[in-house]
Design an enzyme around this catalytic site. Structure first.
Site, mmCIF file in Angstrom:
data_model
loop_
_atom_site.group_PDB
_atom_site.id
_atom_site.type_symbol
_atom_site.label_atom_id
_atom_site.label_comp_id
_atom_site.label_asym_id
_atom_site.label_seq_id
_atom_site.Cartn_x
_atom_site.Cartn_y
_atom_site.Cartn_z
ATOM 1 N N HIS A 349 0.815 -1.210 0.000
ATOM 2 C CA HIS A 349 0.000 0.000 0.000
ATOM 3 C C HIS A 349 0.855 1.270 0.000
ATOM 4 O O HIS A 349 0.349 2.371 -0.272
ATOM 5 C CB HIS A 349 -0.928 0.002 1.225
ATOM 6 N N ASP A 353 -2.456 2.331 -4.287
ATOM 7 C CA ASP A 353 -3.670 2.231 -3.490
ATOM 8 C C ASP A 353 -4.568 1.109 -4.003
ATOM 9 O O ASP A 353 -4.267 0.434 -4.994
ATOM 10 C CB ASP A 353 -4.413 3.565 -3.517
#
Length: 376
Positions: A349, A353
Site C-alpha cells: 500500500h 492504493d
C-alpha cells in the site's frame, strides 16, 4: 593422495553453507560424479558430487552444521588403509565401557520393556540392578515420554525464509484483495491446444502457464504493480522478471524468469517447467533466484481457494492462485456450469492504493476470461 571436498560458494553474497544430509559414510566407496551430500544456503539446495573415485576417508562437517565457503567438508582417497587406521585410533582413544551388573530377572524385565540397561541405577550389592530398580524406572520412563518434545535443527533455507517473511511483514504495508475469474473458456482452450503443444513442442500447457501470461500482460498495462519500494526509493521496471514460487520438501524456492514479457505462451510454459524441475532437484544457480519484479504463487494443488500471499521483498505485488472449482453460473440469463478460478493479490500500500491494485487484478481476470488474448 586424499582429495579435499570443500563447501562451494553459491553466489557472491553467500557467507555460509550447511550440510543438509550425508549420502555416504566414512569407509564407503564412491564413483566420480556420484552424489555424496546435500548442502543448502539461503534459498538454494544442491547436491555435492564426488570429484574423484575412491573411499570416504573422513567427514569433517556434520549434518546441520554451517561453515564458510571453501571449508573442507570431507576427504576422499584410495583404498581402505587410511580408514582402518583412523578407526583404530578412534577405538584406542575410546575408554572401554564398564559392564553393568544386573540380575537375570531384572535383565529379562528390562528387555521386555525396551529399557536401556545403561540408564538404570542399581541399588543392589555392588551397584547391581535388581527387579525393584526396573519396576521403579518404568513409570519414570512413561512420564518422560509424555513430556518429550521433538527438537529439530532449522536448516539455512528455512532460516532465510523465516527472516525474509518477517522482514516483508515488518517493512511493508501489505493488503490482500481477491477476485474470481470464470475460466470456462480457458479450460476449453487449454484442452484444444494441449494436443498440438505436446506433439509439436513436447510441452503440456497448465492453468499456471496461462495465469503467468495474463499477469505479464497485465503488468505491462499497469506498470505501477511492476515496481519495488526500497530504502525510500520507488523503482518501476519496463521489463517483467517473473518469480514463480516452487514448493520443496524442506522449504520454498522462487526461480526467476528474466524478461518474461518477451516469451510466447509456449516459451513461458517451458521456462516454468524447467525452473520448477531445477528447484526440486536442487540445481538452481544463485543468479536464477535473483532480480524478480513480481511473483506468482499457486496453492491450487492443495485445495486452497483464497489465501494471503506474503510479498517477496522488495516487490510491490504477488499474485496467489487457488484451486479451480465448478459451480452454476448465469450466461445470457441461462444457468449453466462454469469453472471458477480464485485469485488473491497482495500489494504494498506504500506503492499503490486499492483502486489501481484492483484495476490490475481486473485486467488479469479479463485476460483469463478472454483467453485468446494470451495468445496474441
Amino acid at each position: 593422495m586424499a582429495v579435499e571436498v570443500v563447501m562451494p560458494k553459491l553466489g557472491m553474497s553467500m557467507k555460509e553453507g550447511t550440510v543438509s544430509v550425508w549420502n555416504k559414510e566414512v569407509g564407503e566407496t564412491v564413483n566420480k560424479g556420484e552424489s555424496i551430500a546435500s548442502i543448502n544456503s539461503e534459498k538454494i539446495e544442491m547436491e555435492i558430487e564426488s570429484p574423484a573415485e575412491g573411499t570416504i576417508l573422513d567427514i569433517k562437517v556434520s549434518e546441520g552444521e554451517g561453515v564458510p565457503p571453501g571449508t573442507v567438508i570431507c576427504y576422499i582417497g584410495e583404498g581402505n588403509e587410511p580408514v582402518e587406521e583412523k578407526k583404530a585410533r578412534d577405538n584406542q582413544s575410546k575408554p572401554k565401557k564398564e559392564r553393568k551388573k544386573i540380575s537375570p530377572v531384572a535383565r529379562k524385565m528390562a528387555n521386555s520393556a525396551n529399557l536401556d540397561i545403561d540408564t538404570l541405577v542399581g541399588t543392589g550389592p555392588g551397584g547391581r540392578i535388581t527387579k525393584e530398580d526396573v519396576l521403579h524406572a518404568l513409570p519414570e520412563r512413561e512420564e518422560k515420554k509424555q513430556n518429550e518434545t521433538e527438537h529439530q535443527p532449522i536448516n539455512m533455507m528455512r532460516k532465510t525464509i523465516a527472516s525474509r517473511m518477517m522482514e516483508s511483514l515488518q517493512t511493508s504495508a501489505q493488503l490482500t484483495i481477491t477476485m474470481k475469474a470464470d475460466v470456462t473458456q480457458l479450460t476449453n482452450l487449454q484442452q484444444q491446444l494441449n494436443g498440438t503443444a505436446i506433439a509439436r513442442y513436447d510441452t503440456k500447457l497448465t492453468i499456471t502457464d496461462f495465469v503467468a501470461k495474463a499477469a505479464i500482460l497485465s503488468l505491462l498495462e499497469h506498470p505501477a504493480m511492476n515496481s519495488q519500494y526500497h530504502n525510500g526509493v520507488l523503482e518501476t521496471f519496463e521489463n517483467v522478471h517473473l518469480g514463480i514460487a516452487a514448493a520443496l520438501d524442506n522449504g520454498l524456492a522462487v526461480p526467476v524468469i528474466q524478461h518474461a514479457e518477451r516469451l510466447t505462451l509456449i516459451e513461458l510454459a517451458k521456462s516454468i517447467k524447467l525452473y520448477g524441475q531445477k528447484a526440486r532437484e536442487g540445481k538452481l544457480l544463485h543468479d536464477e533466484i535473483q532480480g524478480s519484479t513480481f511473483t506468482l504463487t499457486n496453492l491450487g494443488a492443495y485445495g486452497v481457494e483464497h489465501f494471503t500471499p506474503i510479498l517477496n521483498p522488495p516487490e510491490a505485488g504477488i499474485l496467489g492462485v487457488g484451486t479451480m472449482y465448478d459451480t452454476p453460473v448465469y450466461r445470457d440469463d441461462e444457468l449453466c456450469k462454469g469453472t471458477i478460478l480464485p485469485l488473491s493479490l497482495t500489494f504494498d500500500h506504500r506503492v499503490l492504493d486499492g483502486a489501481p491494485a484492483s484495476a490490475f487484478l481486473s485486467t488479469v481476470k479479463a485476460h483469463l476470461e478472454e483467453p485468446i488474448s494470451t495468445l496474441l
